[in-house]
Design an enzyme around this catalytic site. Structure first.
Site, PDB file in Angstrom:
ATOM      1  N   THR A   1      -0.600 -10.370   1.731  1.00 32.63           N
ATOM      2  CA  THR A   1      -1.325 -10.061   0.415  1.00 32.63           C
ATOM      3  C   THR A   1      -0.816  -8.838  -0.205  1.00 32.63           C
ATOM      4  OG1 THR A   1      -2.404  -8.456   2.044  1.00 32.63           O
ATOM      5  CG2 THR A   1      -3.491 -10.608   1.950  1.00 32.63           C
TER       6      THR A   1
ATOM      7  N   ARG B   1       6.543  -7.648   3.917  1.00 32.83           N
ATOM      8  CA  ARG B   1       6.553  -6.626   4.854  1.00 32.83           C
ATOM      9  C   ARG B   1       7.459  -6.644   6.241  1.00 32.83           C
ATOM     10  NH1 ARG B   1       0.900  -3.339   3.501  1.00 32.83           N
ATOM     11  NH2 ARG B   1       0.979  -3.334   1.302  1.00 32.83           N
TER      12      ARG B   1
ATOM     13  N   SER C   1       3.335   0.305   1.188  1.00 33.51           N
ATOM     14  CA  SER C   1       2.090   1.179   1.087  1.00 33.51           C
ATOM     15  C   SER C   1       1.910   2.076   2.103  1.00 33.51           C
ATOM     16  CB  SER C   1       1.002  -0.155   1.155  1.00 33.51           C
ATOM     17  OG  SER C   1      -0.266   0.523   0.577  1.00 33.51           O
ATOM     18  N   HIS C   2       0.902   1.950   2.911  1.00 36.67           N
ATOM     19  CA  HIS C   2       0.279   2.812   3.884  1.00 36.67           C
ATOM     20  C   HIS C   2       0.938   2.894   5.248  1.00 36.67           C
ATOM     21  CE1 HIS C   2      -1.786  -0.843   4.398  1.00 36.67           C
ATOM     22  NE2 HIS C   2      -2.320  -0.139   5.293  1.00 36.67           N
TER      23      HIS C   2
ATOM     24  N   LYS D   1       7.388  -6.668  -3.321  1.00 38.05           N
ATOM     25  CA  LYS D   1       6.203  -7.192  -3.592  1.00 38.05           C
ATOM     26  C   LYS D   1       6.545  -7.517  -5.024  1.00 38.05           C
ATOM     27  CE  LYS D   1       2.313  -5.017  -4.956  1.00 38.05           C
ATOM     28  NZ  LYS D   1       1.027  -4.309  -4.847  1.00 38.05           N
TER      29      LYS D   1
ATOM     30  N   ASP E   1      -1.894   7.400  -0.640  1.00 39.12           N
ATOM     31  CA  ASP E   1      -1.053   6.860   0.382  1.00 39.12           C
ATOM     32  C   ASP E   1       0.414   6.904  -0.146  1.00 39.12           C
ATOM     33  OD1 ASP E   1      -1.551   4.961  -1.447  1.00 39.12           O
ATOM     34  OD2 ASP E   1      -1.195   3.373   0.002  1.00 39.12           O
TER      35      ASP E   1
ATOM     36  N   ASP F   1       2.466   4.490  -1.307  1.00 40.00           N
ATOM     37  CA  ASP F   1       2.681   3.911  -2.813  1.00 40.00           C
ATOM     38  C   ASP F   1       1.574   4.440  -3.777  1.00 40.00           C
ATOM     39  OD1 ASP F   1       0.740   1.878  -1.902  1.00 40.00           O
ATOM     40  OD2 ASP F   1       1.450   0.378  -2.861  1.00 40.00           O
TER      41      ASP F   1
ATOM     42  N   ASP G   1      -1.655   3.731  -4.363  1.00 37.27           N
ATOM     43  CA  ASP G   1      -2.732   3.032  -4.815  1.00 37.27           C
ATOM     44  C   ASP G   1      -4.148   3.088  -3.803  1.00 37.27           C
ATOM     45  OD1 ASP G   1      -2.092   1.606  -2.347  1.00 37.27           O
ATOM     46  OD2 ASP G   1      -1.722  -0.259  -3.246  1.00 37.27           O
ATOM     47  N   ARG G   2      -3.914   3.881  -2.758  1.00 39.64           N
ATOM     48  CA  ARG G   2      -5.347   4.450  -2.111  1.00 39.64           C
ATOM     49  C   ARG G   2      -5.784   5.624  -2.160  1.00 39.64           C
ATOM     50  NH1 ARG G   2      -5.501   0.273   3.027  1.00 39.64           N
ATOM     51  NH2 ARG G   2      -3.920  -1.334   2.147  1.00 39.64           N
TER      52      ARG G   2
ATOM     53  N   THR H   1     -10.183 -10.254   0.553  1.00 38.08           N
ATOM     54  CA  THR H   1      -9.341  -8.837   0.606  1.00 38.08           C
ATOM     55  C   THR H   1      -8.246  -9.187  -0.117  1.00 38.08           C
ATOM     56  OG1 THR H   1     -10.240  -8.089   2.549  1.00 38.08           O
ATOM     57  CG2 THR H   1      -7.834  -7.442   1.791  1.00 38.08           C
TER      58      THR H   1
ATOM     59  N   SER I   1     -10.796  -0.442   2.436  1.00 34.08           N
ATOM     60  CA  SER I   1      -9.350   0.229   2.706  1.00 34.08           C
ATOM     61  C   SER I   1      -8.748   1.339   1.950  1.00 34.08           C
ATOM     62  CB  SER I   1      -8.502  -0.963   3.147  1.00 34.08           C
ATOM     63  OG  SER I   1      -8.500  -1.660   2.003  1.00 34.08           O
TER      64      SER I   1
ATOM     65  N   LYS J   1      -5.057  -1.402  -7.476  1.00 33.91           N
ATOM     66  CA  LYS J   1      -5.766  -0.185  -7.052  1.00 33.91           C
ATOM     67  C   LYS J   1      -5.087   1.088  -7.425  1.00 33.91           C
ATOM     68  CE  LYS J   1      -4.850  -1.273  -2.145  1.00 33.91           C
ATOM     69  NZ  LYS J   1      -4.433  -2.480  -2.293  1.00 33.91           N
TER      70      LYS J   1
ATOM     71  N   ARG K   1      -9.389  -6.055  12.790  1.00 36.61           N
ATOM     72  CA  ARG K   1     -10.327  -5.375  12.115  1.00 36.61           C
ATOM     73  C   ARG K   1     -11.644  -5.714  12.219  1.00 36.61           C
ATOM     74  NH1 ARG K   1      -6.570  -2.121   9.884  1.00 36.61           N
ATOM     75  NH2 ARG K   1      -4.871  -3.176   8.165  1.00 36.61           N
TER      76      ARG K   1
END
Length: 539
Positions: free
Chosen positions: A17, A21, A112-113, A125, A273, A275, A277-278, A340, A361, A372, A492
């Site tokens: 998504t 990674r 990311s996170h 990405k 986080d 990168d 975006d969170r 998602t 998330s 985001k 999850r």
């Protein structure tokens, strides 16, 4: 001189998504990163003479892969590369840079996170010209190319100085090293009332988690908004994020949580986080779940100058609580429930059908970019606090009194053996037809399905997006396998109980969800399938 390097395919380069990674050691295999970058470039149409943006979150391998990608971009005919100084670009800043520069797209180097370092995670990405993640037709094309790739292209050139602003040439292609923060900070000033935030004299603690938002938060919060020096903690991006997990949740940002629960807590606490975006939002003595934050931001967005004209719609991912839906209903605007993945929001934003989007998330954002945006959410909260003159706790209580409260939690079972996780989901899907009408304690199943989404912008259909079990009265449980890990599977489980306005609105979340937790295990056989008696992470 363009040089052609012979290669053979790797069979494990399917983009998830948020890109590809893997462990850093996987990316260090001969030709591994090069194969994937070349597959991206082979799929990108009309790249001759086009601008490409490159940047990342500063994690281990960031600088090395950027140098490789620059040389490969020159060999593949791009007209210009724009790269953030130090190799740094937060994901939302990269999205803005792509849009502002009219670039054909961009490579964002991040996981990311996920943790970073020599034995941890790395990622690549590709974002398209709208600034958003590549849609499935592009990622499917990239995957197909990785499976038959036989060469990659480069030029023989020295590494450039990533720490010096200016333009240099690589293989005859201009490479522009730019300030990674300035354009993004200027965009934020068009959306939010910085004068009002300064005048409110709020106190704040921000944890950048030794990740990419450190320079952004320092410039904007301390530099432009006048918060005290030291407001930004862990503000220097480190290749291993200081040995910590850069995920802004109550487990990995526990020190911030302790600060905000103390007697002398500042007015507002936040984190972002790896990168950028969170986000994590905590007021003095009040944690706000990402689902509630989305709803509260949407309900109050008109207080910020960038949104005084109102919202066109609100979009949320399917696992995110329905709190935002109630705001949309009250505002008389559409509410969209998507799979998602931010690319689904990007379609709605491009079509002018939604203004604010969010995921449970910890990702929220708006139509200012196509990703985001952690700092955007923080600044919107600050703008709302400044205008309303109330605490986070008071705003939350007022919101619940008006709309009711969606008690919500996510239980993550990490590193589950893939075959066991797949068996659990297969059994769940096989039970969907018989679940409606079944009673679990006081809960009665109203409906159950495997969520599918028809995109209203292009009619495309995405199936098998997670199993939903809906109970009478508005509560539910959702089961889904995550696509953001690098080993095994993460199961999850999303748990939600709706309590209407006038009901029990100030209880402990765990107490309110206990019966739904029990029902979730009874429905899915979590212990039976995985052997796990408790989740690894609760958020």
């Amino acid at each position: 001189m363009i040089r052609t390097v012979a290669t053979t395919p790797y069979t494990d380069q399917k983009p998830g998504t948020s890109g590809l990674r893997k462990k850093a050691t996987v990316f260090q295999q001969p030709n591994y990163a090069e194969n994937f970058v070349q597959a991206v470039f082979d799929v990108v149409e009309d790249k001759a003479g086009a601008t490409l943006v490159i940047g990342g979150d500063g994690r281990f391998l960031n600088r090395e892969v950027i140098q490789v990608a620059i040389r490969m971009a020159a060999a593949n005919g791009f007209g210009r590369v724009v790269v953030g100084r130090g190799g740094i670009l937060s994901t939302p800043a990269a999205s803005h840079m792509i849009r502002k520069r009219g670039a054909i797209g961009g490579l964002i180097l991040s996981a990311s996170h996920n943790p970073g370092g020599p034995t941890e995670d790395f990622g690549i990405k590709y974002n398209i010209a709208n600034g958003g993640p590549a849609p499935e037709k592009v990622t499917n094309g990239i995957l197909a190319r990785t499976l038959d790739i036989d060469r990659w292209l480069t030029v023989d050139a020295d590494d450039i100085d990533l720490d010096a602003d200016g333009v240099v040439e690589v293989g005859g292609m201009p490479v522009e090293v730019v300030d990674p923060v300035g354009d993004y900070a200027a965009l934020m000033e068009t959306l939010f009332d910085f004068d009002a935030i300064r005048a409110a004299r709020l106190t704040m603690a921000f944890d950048a988690m030794s990740a990419v938002t450190g320079p952004y938060a320092t410039e904007i919060l301390e530099g432009r908004l006048g918060f005290a020096k030291g407001t930004v903690r862990n503000g220097t991006p480190l290749p291993d994020f200081g040995g910590h997990h850069p995920d802004p949740n109550l487990v990995h940002a526990h020190e911030l949580y302790e600060t905000m629960m103390a007697a002398d807590a500042p007015d507002f606490g936040a984190a972002s986080d790896g990168d950028g975006d969170r986000n994590l939002i905590i007021g003095r003595h009040r944690f706000v779940t990402p689902s509630d934050s989305l709803a509260m931001l949407a309900a109050n967005a008109h207080l910020a100058k960038g949104y005084t004209g109102g919202l066109k719609g609100i979009a949320r991912s399917m696992p995110t609580s329905a709190a935002a839906d109630r705001v949309a209903e009250a505002l008389g605007i559409p509410a969209f429930e998507t799979p998602t993945g931010w690319k689904f929001f990007g379609n709605l934003l491009d079509a002018g059908m939604a203004t604010i989007c969010g995921e449970e998330s910890a990702g929220t954002g708006s139509d200012h970019v196509r990703e985001k945006d952690g700092l955007w959410a923080v600044l919107l909260w600050l703008n709302i606090l400044a205008v309303r003159g109330e605490s986070v706790d008071a705003i939350a209580r007022d919101h619940w009194a008006k709309y009711g409260r969606n008690y919500y939690a996510r239980h993550d079972y990490e590193g589950v053996e893939s075959d066991k996780a797949d068996a659990l989901m297969a059994a769940l899907r096989g039970s969907l037809a018989t679940l409606p009408g079944t009673r679990f304690g006081d809960l009665v199943v109203e409906a159950a399905d495997d969520f599918a989404y028809t995109d209203p912008t292009d009619g495309s259909v995405s199936r098998n997006q997670g199993v939903r079990v809906l109970f009478e009265g508005g509560s539910r449980v959702v089961f889904r396998l995550s696509g953001t890990g690098t080993s095994g599977a993460t199961l999850r489980v999303y748990l939600e109980r709706y309590e209407p306005a006038g009901g029990d609105l100030d209880r402990e979340t765990g107490d309110m969800l206990a019966d739904i937790v029990a029902a979730a295990d009874a429905i899915a056989g979590i212990v039976e399938h995985t052997g796990r008696t408790a989740p690894d992470v609760v958020t």
